[in-house]
Design an enzyme around this catalytic site. Sequence first.
Site, PDB file in Angstrom:
ATOM      1  CG  ASP A   2      -1.971   1.126   1.063  1.00  0.00           C
ATOM      2  OD1 ASP A   2      -2.775   1.039   0.112  1.00  0.00           O
ATOM      3  OD2 ASP A   2      -1.969   2.087   1.847  1.00  0.00           O
ATOM      4  CB  SER A   3       2.284   3.298  -2.034  1.00  0.00           C
ATOM      5  OG  SER A   3       1.624   2.795  -3.151  1.00  0.00           O
ATOM      6  CG  HIS A  46       7.062   5.406  -2.492  1.00  0.00           C
ATOM      7  ND1 HIS A  46       7.467   5.799  -3.754  1.00  0.00           N
ATOM      8  CD2 HIS A  46       5.759   5.053  -2.623  1.00  0.00           C
ATOM      9  CE1 HIS A  46       6.449   5.703  -4.589  1.00  0.00           C
ATOM     10  NE2 HIS A  46       5.401   5.254  -3.935  1.00  0.00           N
TER      11      HIS A  46
END
Length: 184
Positions: free
Chosen positions: A65-66, A167
């Site tokens: 999840d980002s 990320h």
Amino acid sequence: MEPAFVTSNRWKFSEAEKILNKYGINIVHANIPLEEKRGESVEEIAEDCAIRAFSLLGKPLFVEDSGLFVPSLNGFPGAYSAWALSKIGNEGMMRLLEGKPRDAEFRCCAAYTEDGIHARAFTGSVRGTISGEPRGSGGFGYDPIFVPEGEEKTFAENPSLKGRLSHRAAALQKLGEFLSGRQR
Ligand code: IMP
């Protein structure tokens, strides 16, 4: 055993595949529909999804999840990044940020489980700024408006930056180290 990456996002899959291959880890794509629970943090959402995905697949897997967090918008869009993009798009983000500081951070959590009971969370983040206008045609999502710290181009103008700085790369490098340690 090749872990499955459960995602409906083909860009996320191909980014993950490149990173994990460097650690000698092959992954398989599982595109099963998973509803995300509401939550504030990427960790909470990814861990919950991983456990639910295991009950459907029954094999080692990870879920990611980002989101994009903008301090001058009190962290918005954050956990609502996918929803916000579908509603207002990158042009809408430009309007929201008019006259506001444009610092931003992408955060990612990859949650891995091999028993469906415990999920191990690997997190990564990258700081940067939101560009003055969308630029570039590579990547996906907010890539055309995100310039990582120390760079001038957006992720969409130079997608190879993502392999080094994103990320997702940071989180998946940690997962890669963990999984390759297991194989030794
Ligand atoms: P989710 O992780 O699928 O819930 O969605 C996160 C949303 O954040 C995606 O739909 C994208 O809009 C955005 N996002 C996450 N990672 C990236 C990235 O690497 N580049 C651009 N946008 C991203």
